[in-house]
Write an enzyme that holds these catalytic residues in place. Structure first.
Site, PDB file in Angstrom:
ATOM      1  CE  LYS A 287      -4.016  -1.790   2.532  1.00 38.91           C
ATOM      2  NZ  LYS A 287      -5.004  -1.590   1.473  1.00 38.91           N
ATOM      3  CD  GLU A 359      -5.742  -8.071   3.327  1.00 35.25           C
ATOM      4  OE1 GLU A 359      -5.586  -7.542   2.212  1.00 35.25           O
ATOM      5  OE2 GLU A 359      -6.390  -7.525   4.245  1.00 35.25           O
ATOM      6  NE  ARG A 361     -10.878  -9.814  -2.288  1.00 42.82           N
ATOM      7  CZ  ARG A 361     -11.226  -8.877  -3.173  1.00 42.82           C
ATOM      8  NH1 ARG A 361     -11.588  -9.219  -4.384  1.00 42.82           N
ATOM      9  NH2 ARG A 361     -11.190  -7.611  -2.848  1.00 42.82           N
TER      10      ARG A 361
HETATM   11  N1  BES Z   1      -8.261  -3.703   4.219  1.00 43.94           N
HETATM   12  C1  BES Z   1      -8.381  -3.300   2.862  1.00 43.94           C
HETATM   13  C2  BES Z   1      -9.675  -2.535   2.586  1.00 43.94           C
HETATM   14  C3  BES Z   1      -9.754  -1.151   3.150  1.00 43.94           C
HETATM   15  C4  BES Z   1      -9.296  -0.068   2.415  1.00 43.94           C
HETATM   16  C5  BES Z   1     -10.325  -0.919   4.360  1.00 43.94           C
HETATM   17  C6  BES Z   1      -9.395   1.206   2.927  1.00 43.94           C
HETATM   18  C7  BES Z   1     -10.429   0.350   4.871  1.00 43.94           C
HETATM   19  C8  BES Z   1      -9.960   1.421   4.167  1.00 43.94           C
HETATM   20  C9  BES Z   1      -8.360  -4.520   1.947  1.00 43.94           C
HETATM   21  O1  BES Z   1      -7.572  -5.559   2.371  1.00 43.94           O
HETATM   22  C10 BES Z   1      -7.807  -4.061   0.642  1.00 43.94           C
HETATM   23  O2  BES Z   1      -6.688  -3.694   0.608  1.00 43.94           O
HETATM   24  N2  BES Z   1      -8.642  -4.106  -0.386  1.00 43.94           N
HETATM   25  C11 BES Z   1      -8.252  -3.673  -1.690  1.00 43.94           C
HETATM   26  C12 BES Z   1      -8.724  -4.704  -2.675  1.00 43.94           C
HETATM   27  C13 BES Z   1      -8.172  -4.500  -4.061  1.00 43.94           C
HETATM   28  C14 BES Z   1      -6.700  -4.760  -4.090  1.00 43.94           C
HETATM   29  C15 BES Z   1      -8.905  -5.438  -4.981  1.00 43.94           C
HETATM   30  C16 BES Z   1      -8.891  -2.314  -1.957  1.00 43.94           C
HETATM   31  O3  BES Z   1     -10.033  -2.097  -1.567  1.00 43.94           O
HETATM   32  O4  BES Z   1      -8.211  -1.469  -2.525  1.00 43.94           O
HETATM   33 ZN    ZN Z   2      -7.267  -5.711   4.375  1.00 41.60          ZN
HETATM   34 MN    MN Z   3      -5.561  -5.376   1.765  1.00 38.54          MN
END
Ligand code: BES
Ligand code: ZN
Ligand code: MN
Length: 506
Positions: A287, A359, A361
């Site tokens: 990230k 991750e 899912r």
């Molecule tokens: N934990 C995150 C989702 C999230 C993002 C929660 C921002 C709270 C605030 C999750 O694991 C994630 O990173 N999801 C990605 C999925 C994508 C790579 C398909 C996302 O939402 O960007």
């Molecule tokens: Zn996450």
């Molecule tokens: Mn994530």
């Protein structure tokens, strides 16, 4: 903090309160307090208070009562007037419950000075507003509003004690057993939500998968509860390839925490699954640095599930409730999953990893498939901070809900509405499922940018079969939830009270 119910006529038992909260309603443009309130209050109010206070829904006014007038002395050092509006504002139950929680939050804010040791709350005698209903929701808002997290602030630790009154007295017309039950329900629900907030406020090095396991064992000390924790070797034996895969880049041991509340008699089994990523760096699909610290909250689904189970175990309903929390952090160590890798979930479904940041899912898939195979529940509900996309769609005001079962979905939405935790349903469908087809495996773990919340849910859908299932994407509401007097900045504890309400309603 001690909560007592005392009869309002026994004035000597509550006189001298540091703060007395009294509620007024609007009747045909006129402000009215209940019978006890009117005779008690009128002589104490400075005239400016009487002219300013309109008793509008949500209004609150703090003042210092006149010391002595017409031979009467004030029963309290400070007073807070709360507005309950017109009867139309209170007609709709869920609306009224929320109004009362907000009023409770306002009272909590008045305690922030640290000078309120004895708090007295007058239960108004208003037609159509039951004392039990009033007390439950006001108290819930108060207890949620008093929440502070100061554990790591040396100079603030003392301050916190002061902002919580030593005694809270509910001034009732009568003490009844149903009123006492209402008080317990409020205490139980608020306590559980505050536990979830505590877990979430802990940083990634303060709340690890082992801490979830420890908490699960603690819940298991309650009657009819057992806790089983699967460690890495058990996961290997069972083939939980999703949790193991996500954990590969970490030094922290993964856990699958299983808490089973199983009463002697039950005719329904509910399975709850919560995402327990104690820190989400994104893994190799790292990230961006800005805001990454917020990813310590990626365990809020797990926090909701285990805190709700603790509350359920206290209430001992005739329903079996099993909580599963797959937990690990998502790190980018040398052994980490790589984009392109293929993993095998519990039950045999294979998954192509397109992005290691999707991750949640992966660990939920294992837990859903394992939990359903193991416990054959009547329904399964999962909660997860799963996608950033749900924040784009619904903001921080509503949890996204996706489900293969209309009845289950409706009752969860209703439970959320009663709890002041609104949801909005998003669709599932073949078109979305197509977005996660993989050329090399049964499924891939991302479906591109469009409909990110739905494709994530479709991924989970593959692991629940025909079992009635609902998925709550709480990424937008688990922290920085809608600003309210009883919801602090940061973790909201969302989901805990919705689950408790749902179970109560079965
Ligand atoms: N934990 C995150 C989702 C999230 C993002 C929660 C921002 C709270 C605030 C999750 O694991 C994630 O990173 N999801 C990605 C999925 C994508 C790579 C398909 C996302 O939402 O960007
Ligand atoms: Zn996450
Ligand atoms: Mn994530």
């Amino acid at each position: 903090m001690e909560i007592e119910i005392v009869e309002v006529v026994k004035r000597e038992s509550w006189e001298g309160a540091d703060l007395l909260a009294v509620f007024g309603v609007r009747k045909k443009e006129k402000v009215s307090f209940d019978a006890a309130g009117d005779s008690l209050l009128a002589p104490l109010m400075p005239s400016a208070v009487l002219s300013d206070f309109e008793a509008k829904a949500g209004e609150s006014l703090f003042f210092y009562p006149l010391e002595s007038e017409q031979g009467k002395s004030s029963p309290a050092k400070r007073m807070l007037l709360g507005g309950l509006g017109k009867s139309a504002d209170r007609e709709e139950q869920d609306n009224c419950a929320e109004l009362l929680r907000l009023a409770g939050g306002n009272i909590a804010a008045s305690c922030a000075t640290g000078k309120i040791k004895n708090l007295a709350l007058m239960i108004p005698q208003v037609k159509g507003l039951k004392a039990d209903f009033f007390a439950e929701h006001l108290l819930e808002g108060l207890l949620l509003g008093l929440y502070r997290f100061t554990k790591y602030k040396n100079e603030k630790k003392e301050e916190k004690k002061d902002t919580i009154p030593a005694t809270v007295r509910l001034l009732a017309e009568k003490t009844t057993s149903s009123l006492r039950k209402a008080v317990s329900r409020a205490e139980n629900a608020a306590r559980a939500a505050n536990i979830a907030r505590n877990m979430a406020n802990e940083p990634g090095n303060g709340w690890t998968p082992s801490d979830f396991a420890r908490f699960g064992k603690k819940v298991a000390r309650r009657k009819h509860v057992s806790c089983n924790v699967l460690d890495k070797s058990a996961m290997k034996r069972l083939g939980l390839g999703g949790i193991l895969g996500v954990n590969q880049g970490s030094h922290e041991a993964p856990k699958l925490v299983i808490v089973d509340y199983c009463p002697e008699k039950y005719n329904k089994t509910v399975l709850l699954v919560g995402k327990g990523i104690t820190f989400d760096s994104g893994g190799v699909s790292l990230k961006p640095g800005a805001g990454m610290e917020d990813m310590k909250y990626d365990m809020c689904g797990g926090a909701a599930v285990l805190s709700a189970l603790d509350a359920v175990a206290i209430e001992q309903p005739g329903v079996r409730v099993i909580g599963l929390v797959p937990s690990t952090d998502n790190m980018a160590g040398g052994g980490a999953l790589k984009p392109g890798d293929i993993i095998t979930h519990y039950g045999g479904i294979t998954s192509e990893i397109e992005n290691t940041d999707a991750e949640g899912r992966l660990i939920l898939a294992d837990a859903l498939a394992y939990g359903i195979a193991q416990f054959e529940p009547d329904c399964v509900i999962d909660l997860a901070t799963l996608t950033g996309a749900v924040i784009i769609g619904l903001g921080h005001h509503r949890t996204g809900i996706l489900s293969n079962d209309d009845d289950l979905c409706d009752s969860l939405v209703a439970a959320g509405s009663r709890a002041g935790e609104p949801q909005w349903r998003l669709p599932l469908g073949k078109e979305y499922e197509k977005q996660i087809e993989s050329k090399v495996a049964d499924v891939k773990n991302t479906g591109g940018r469009p409909a990110g919340t739905i494709t994530a849910a479709e991924y989970l859908h593959k692991f629940v079969g025909k079992t009635p299932w609902a998925h709550l994407d709480i990424a937008g509401t688990a922290w920085d939830f809608t600003e309210k007097s009883y919801v602090p900045k940061g973790p909201s504890g969302i989901g805990t009270r919705t689950l408790i309400e749902f179970i109560r309603g079965l």
